[in-house]
Design an enzyme around this catalytic site. Structure first.
Site, PDB file in Angstrom:
ATOM      1  N   HIS A 114       0.525  -1.033   0.020  1.00  0.00           N
ATOM      2  CA  HIS A 114      -0.033  -0.222   0.162  1.00  0.00           C
ATOM      3  C   HIS A 114       0.451   1.273  -0.279  1.00  0.00           C
ATOM      4  O   HIS A 114       0.268   1.921  -0.796  1.00  0.00           O
ATOM      5  CB  HIS A 114      -1.016   0.163   1.443  1.00  0.00           C
ATOM      6  CG  HIS A 114      -2.485  -0.825   0.927  1.00  0.00           C
ATOM      7  ND1 HIS A 114      -3.201  -0.298   0.636  1.00  0.00           N
ATOM      8  CD2 HIS A 114      -2.154  -1.964   0.526  1.00  0.00           C
ATOM      9  CE1 HIS A 114      -4.171  -1.544   1.171  1.00  0.00           C
ATOM     10  NE2 HIS A 114      -3.920  -2.231   0.712  1.00  0.00           N
ATOM     11  N   ASP A 115       1.557   1.093   0.108  1.00  0.00           N
ATOM     12  CA  ASP A 115       2.999   1.790   0.762  1.00  0.00           C
ATOM     13  C   ASP A 115       3.754   2.605  -0.791  1.00  0.00           C
ATOM     14  O   ASP A 115       3.593   3.390  -1.584  1.00  0.00           O
ATOM     15  CB  ASP A 115       3.693   2.047   0.984  1.00  0.00           C
ATOM     16  CG  ASP A 115       5.212   2.930   0.997  1.00  0.00           C
ATOM     17  OD1 ASP A 115       4.438   4.036   1.327  1.00  0.00           O
ATOM     18  OD2 ASP A 115       6.490   3.360   1.285  1.00  0.00           O
ATOM     19  N   ASP A 156       7.538   5.230  -0.447  1.00  0.00           N
ATOM     20  CA  ASP A 156       8.669   6.232   0.007  1.00  0.00           C
ATOM     21  C   ASP A 156       8.215   6.550   2.205  1.00  0.00           C
ATOM     22  O   ASP A 156       7.684   7.205   2.163  1.00  0.00           O
ATOM     23  CB  ASP A 156       7.710   7.783  -0.346  1.00  0.00           C
ATOM     24  CG  ASP A 156       7.156   7.743  -0.789  1.00  0.00           C
ATOM     25  OD1 ASP A 156       5.930   7.282  -0.723  1.00  0.00           O
ATOM     26  OD2 ASP A 156       6.147   9.505  -0.880  1.00  0.00           O
ATOM     27  N   SER A 193       5.581   6.976   2.814  1.00  0.00           N
ATOM     28  CA  SER A 193       3.995   8.214   2.861  1.00  0.00           C
ATOM     29  C   SER A 193       3.121   7.490   4.133  1.00  0.00           C
ATOM     30  O   SER A 193       2.009   7.953   4.215  1.00  0.00           O
ATOM     31  CB  SER A 193       3.746   8.468   1.703  1.00  0.00           C
ATOM     32  OG  SER A 193       2.889   7.806   0.557  1.00  0.00           O
ATOM     33  N   ASP A 235      -6.406 -17.879   2.485  1.00  0.00           N
ATOM     34  CA  ASP A 235      -6.406 -18.905   2.273  1.00  0.00           C
ATOM     35  C   ASP A 235      -6.795 -20.270   2.791  1.00  0.00           C
ATOM     36  O   ASP A 235      -6.283 -20.358   4.280  1.00  0.00           O
ATOM     37  CB  ASP A 235      -4.865 -18.974   1.978  1.00  0.00           C
ATOM     38  CG  ASP A 235      -4.105 -20.359   1.724  1.00  0.00           C
ATOM     39  OD1 ASP A 235      -4.304 -21.372   1.276  1.00  0.00           O
ATOM     40  OD2 ASP A 235      -2.400 -20.857   1.024  1.00  0.00           O
ATOM     41  N   ASP A 265       2.650 -20.362   0.638  1.00  0.00           N
ATOM     42  CA  ASP A 265       3.030 -21.350  -0.587  1.00  0.00           C
ATOM     43  C   ASP A 265       2.049 -21.232  -1.650  1.00  0.00           C
ATOM     44  O   ASP A 265       1.931 -19.881  -1.720  1.00  0.00           O
ATOM     45  CB  ASP A 265       2.905 -22.186  -0.138  1.00  0.00           C
ATOM     46  CG  ASP A 265       0.915 -22.369   1.346  1.00  0.00           C
ATOM     47  OD1 ASP A 265       0.344 -21.636   0.728  1.00  0.00           O
ATOM     48  OD2 ASP A 265       0.897 -23.256   2.233  1.00  0.00           O
TER      49      ASP A 265
END
Length: 288
Positions: free
Chosen positions: A28-29, A36, A38, A203, A211
């Site tokens: 997500h950064d 950076d 943020s 999963d 995996d």
């Protein structure tokens, strides 16, 4: 790297679910303003406040590692680099592959919730839209499928897929792409009139292990998020999913373990700030 690793390890020992949290935080950064740091900024209109960043966690791990690093070598290691290292360490701790993280990123000086809502892929979007968002960052469809393989660990809230198991069609039936037996399992985990905050593993078989079971689940109709399951229905991504899910035991698991680090390195280099661009933050949650 040792300080970041031991910090991640210590949080992981008391709460293994921090691993997918750190991996998601790095992703997500990178998708907003580049890798950076943020996403770590606190503020009323900062990225963290965006709806797309609901449920982000792991901030305290990064803050802790930063504090230790500042006491040893002040002003040298960026929050963006700590985040990239922590994501790698999280994968290793859950049994996934390791890789050398390129370092030298600087921290950004902008953090905008609006940017986050525009740039981040959503589980409700079509593969075509997601593919375009990845392409905008220099990532191709192969990277898209490989990076979504991170969903082999981690969980989501019922509210992000509940519509698939009740009233998906006009006649009120479940999404036909979900394996019928799985629909009733999901309905048990997410009762119809619940608040939607129950957690469900992405999963169903090995939620704590990094995996290829995630891809096998998609192949067999056990994808939890609609965007994950759609990877099978889309011509461009289907073959990659089937390759990773391959029936030859072990062989394709090795291939995913080889491809995932390459895709992570590529992602961790999106719009990186270097030289005089950006800064090295003293505290990760605020600009200097």
């Amino acid at each position: 790297e040792g300080i970041v690793r031991s910090t991640v390890q210590s949080y992981f020992s008391s709460d293994p679910t921090i691993a997918p949290g750190l991996l998601r935080l790095h992703f997500h950064d990178c998708f907003v303003q580049g890798c950076d740091g943020s996403v770590l900024i606190l503020g009323l209109s900062a990225e963290r406040t965006s709806l797309s960043n609901t449920g982000l966690r792991g901030f305290e791990v990064i803050d802790d590692a930063k504090e230790q690093l500042e006491s040893i070598c002040p002003g040298v290691v960026s929050c963006a680099d700590i985040l990239a290292l922590a994501a790698r360490d999280a994968v290793v701790l859950t049994g996934g592959p390791s890789w050398r993280v390129p370092l030298g990123r600087r921290d950004g000086r902008v953090s905008s919730a609006l940017d986050a809502s525009k740039s981040l892929p959503s589980p409700l979007e079509s593969i075509a839209v997601q593919s375009q968002k990845f392409a905008d960052k220099g990532l191709d469809d192969h990277d898209l499928v490989t990076l979504l393989g991170a969903h082999t660990i981690g969980q989501t809230d019922c509210r992000f897929f509940q519509y698939r198991i009740y009233n998906f069609t006009a006649t009120g039936n479940a999404d036909p792409s979900i394996n019928q037996a799985f629909v009733s399992q999901l309905q048990t985990l997410c009762p119809k009139n619940s608040n939607g905050l129950n957690k469900v593993a992405l999963d169903k078989d090995t939620p704590s292990n990094f995996d290829v079971n995630f891809f096998k689940n998609i192949r067999d109709g056990y994808g939890v998020l609609e965007s994950d399951q759609r990877l099978l229905g889309d011509d461009t991504t289907r073959s990659i999913v089937l390759n990773y899910a391959g029936n030859i035991r072990g062989l394709f698991g090795v291939r995913f373990s080889f491809d995932f680090p390459k895709a992570m390195i590529k992602m961790s280099n999106i719009d990186v700030k270097t030289g005089y661009d950006g800064e090295i933050r003293y505290i990760c949650s605020k600009f200097n």
